[in-house]
Design a protein around this motif. Structure first.
Motif: not given
Length: 721
Positions: A56-73
């Motif tokens: 929605t906002t286009g904000e970029t975050v940094t995910v280290v390791g395997d991404h959490n499936p919840v993030l896909l929402k």
């Protein structure tokens, strides 16, 4: 691993004094961090970084390791691929490495930016000084660690298994990791890096090769073949063949033993619902519902019919009253004015409307209307001005007469076309009955005739298409090479226009352009620009229509017929697809089970011209310095296999057979696998960091600031405790 809150992690971190070392196994695949002296690391995660954007906002975050499936929402993880700090097995992206260290220290419980504990971190064999210097700079400058020590992961694994009595102090360590494989000789417990051998093949290449093979074999399931799922299939089903050629021949024969070695991965699949015949109660219920709906429709139709009858009766009464009023008016001018005020042009038009309404009312009431009366009304009342001479009509009546002439001609043309269509339908129905009679008399012969006619028409249309595309050497060129000239693609009319153009150009020459000054020029222009009457490209083709009819007929009576199967002609009909079954959602692993791990022994399978694991042992033994010659037999009698890519079944037997082929007859060979090929490197480093001699192997931040990075070139870790 159980969930531990941040407060609990910080309390646990604070329970260790500042002199207690932190052990980091910085592998190309996984990052492991924990405390020295413990048997298991505290934190394990994949050594990758990903930067997805918020949907929605286009904000970029940094995910280290395997991404959490919840993030896909909330985040789009498909456009940002995982990035690693490694190039092969050497760290070169230290911006990414800083993200990974931040995450590791945070999960360990560090609540400050400065780390007050000594660090023991693993690296690859013969790590470049530039990479080691950048890592030391990152740890000293960014985290303020008091001291750092570097050690080789394979050496820690070998020393750990030596303490358990699995291997001797003199031997070989064969480690196959994520991107590379190494062979390191050990003499009296110390590695001899001068004789080390490396191949750029590891678990990454095995997974990638398996993913390629399965994607080519099952392209319609490519979305299911993710990297993580293929990695699981590799570790669960792949094995090392004792003899690759014999194993391939076994699967080529396809006997029972090959079937037993074949594995099947069933994808999620739901069978198509089978329609069961309805019960008698269901049939009765549907019939009652249908009857109820029909009754409702009949009532609606009856109400609509009554409303229409009332409207027509009212309209008929109005017309009768109008005709009665016209009887009382005698003068012609008054009649015209009276009719104009009512919206009519003449008394005949009123009578025509009266006749039409009467006829419509009789139809609505269900009374039969004689066709003669209808024809008479249509002819006499509708076109009443056609037979009257023009000199007897006014301007308005002349205009009305032209309109009636136009309407009569179009109506008659429409009736003639309708009659023609009716005759054609009758003719087709007659032909269809005749064909059906032939089919009933001799079905096999009828089907054979239809197939023969279909094949004949298909070949005829294909030949016509070929001639239209390539011509029939119409321009007289003998094109042996198969090329097609422009003249061969022109039809007769186009060639005639081309001839006129070339003739005109030849007659005029290259002088002044005077085309159009003479009358014959305009005749030539008309010939060149007139429409192509003899070009039948846009006209409906009788053969194509007949081919479509025969094809449709064959599909009706022959379920085995497939358009285009009777000849080489390309058919425009869409093929009928069978319903998908359970077998269509199965991925079969046959030769792929041993073909993919074979790249560890034959890297040329994937285009890498390097030695395999067994050949690397011979290369490493030949590189031994002269002062250790004569220890080859002692080394081959203690070969330790470690690393994540050595978990395949049969790897020890295959290595022993391969090494025996390159060593002299009678050489003692013993290949053993580490107790835990994945975790032994961290455990060995943990044991060493907990020893009393560990502080002597580190170099402090003060030494780094005073001596600089050049001192790291002479740094050598002592593994003997």
């Amino acid at each position: 691993m159980p969930f531990i809150s941040k407060i609990e992690r910080q309390l646990d971190y604070g329970s260790f004094n500042s002199s207690h070392p932190i052990v980091i196994d910085n592998g190309a695949s996984y990052f492991r961090i924990g405390w020295a002296g413990e048997n298991e690391p505290r934190v394990i995660f994949r050594n990758i970084v990903q930067r997805p954007r918020h949907k929605t906002t286009g904000e970029t975050v940094t995910v280290v390791g395997d991404h959490n499936p919840v993030l896909l929402k909330y985040f789009d993880c498909t456009r940002s691929g995982p990035r690693s700090a490694f190039e092969s097995n050497v760290v070169y992206q230290f911006e990414i490495m800083e993200y990974i260290l931040d995450f590791g220290f945070d999960r360990l419980g560090a609540d400050q930016s400065q780390i007050d504990h000594p660090i023991l971190i693993t690296e690859c064999a013969c790590n470049p000084v530039q990479s080691r210097g950048k890592m030391a700079e990152l740890l000293f400058e960014s985290y303020g660690v008091p001291s750092v020590a570097f050690g080789v992961d394979a050496a820690f694994s070998y020393k750990y298994n030596q303490q358990l009595g699995i291997c001797n102090d003199t031997g070989l360590a064969i480690t196959s990791g994520f991107t590379t494989s190494h062979v390191i000789p050990f003499i009296n417990g110390e590695p001899v890096y001068e004789a080390c051998c490396r191949t750029n093949v590891g678990g990454y290449h095995v997974t990638d090769y398996l993913k390629q093979l399965l994607s080519l074999k099952y392209p319609h399931h490519i979305s299911k073949l993710t990297w993580e799922r293929v990695e699981e299939l590799k570790m669960e089903h792949c094995y090392i063949a004792a003899d690759y050629a014999s194993e391939v021949q076994l699967f080529q024969r396809g006997d029972k033993e090959a079937e037993e070695k074949t594995r099947c991965w069933q994808l999620p699949w739901s069978p198509s619902p089978v329609e069961e015949p309805p019960s008698e109660e269901e049939i009765a219920r549907k019939a009652a519902l249908k009857e109820k709906q029909s009754q409702r429709l009949r009532e609606m139709a009856e109400a609509k019919r009554s409303s229409k009858i009332n409207e027509l009766e009212n309209e008929l009464k109005g017309l009768e009253f109008l005709l009665e009023e016209l009887k009382d008016i005698e003068e012609e001018d008054e009649i015209v004015l009276f009719l104009a005020s009512r919206g009519y042009a003449s008394k005949r038009e009123v009578e025509s409307a009266f006749a039409k309404v009467t006829q419509s009312l009789r139809k609505a009431k269900g009374e039969q209307v004689p066709s003669e009366e209808k024809v008479d009304i249509s002819a006499a009342e509708k076109y009443y001005l056609i037979d009257i001479p023009d000199d007897e009509l006014s301007a308005e009546q002349l205009k009305e007469k032209r309109r009636q002439v136009f309407l009569k001609s179009t109506t008659e043309a429409r009736q003639r076309a309708k009659q023609r269509r009716l005759e054609e339908e009758l003719e087709k129905e007659k032909e269809k009955k005749l064909e059906e009679q032939k089919r009933m008399e001799n079905p096999e012969r009828y089907l054979e005739q239809l197939r023969a006619k279909y094949k004949e028409l298909s070949e005829k249309l294909e030949q016509r298409k070929r001639l239209k595309t390539n011509g029939n050497n119409a321009n007289g060129n003998n094109n042996v090479s198969g090329g097609v000239g422009r003249g061969e693609r022109l039809n007769a009319a186009q060639r005639e226009r081309m001839r006129l153009l070339t003739t005109a150009a030849f007659d005029r020459g290259k002088g002044e352009d005077t085309f159009g000054q003479r009358d014959e020029d305009w005749q030539l222009y008309k010939l060149m620009s007139r429409d192509n009457d003899d070009d039948d490209d846009d006209k409906p083709d009788h053969d194509e229509t007949e081919l479509a009819r025969i094809s449709s007929r064959l599909r009706e009576i022959d379920p085995t017929f497939f358009p285009g199967s009777e000849s080489g002609a390309s058919a425009s009909e869409t093929p009928r697809f069978r319903p998908l079954t359970k077998e269509d959602f199965q991925i079969i692993l046959g030769v792929e089970r041993f073909r993919c791990p074979e790249v560890l022994f034959n890297p040329n399978f994937i285009g890498i011209d390097q030695s395999g694991l067994d050949e690397m042992v011979g290369v490493s033994l030949r590189r031994l310095p002269s002062w250790v010659q004569g220890l080859e037999d002692k080394m081959t009698s203690s070969i330790l296999v470690t690393g994540g890519s050595c978990l395949y079944a049969g790897v020890a037997e295959r290595l022993e057979a391969g090494i025996r082929m390159i060593r002299p007859c009678g050489t003692p060979i013993k290949v053993v696998r580490a107790t835990d090929p994945i975790m032994d490197a961290w455990r060995g480093a943990s044991v060493y960091a907990a020893a009393m001699q560990f502080p002597e192997q580190t170099f402090s931040r003060t030494d780094y600031y005073e001596k600089g990075e050049d001192w790291l070139r002479r740094y050598k870790f002592k593994y003997t405790i």
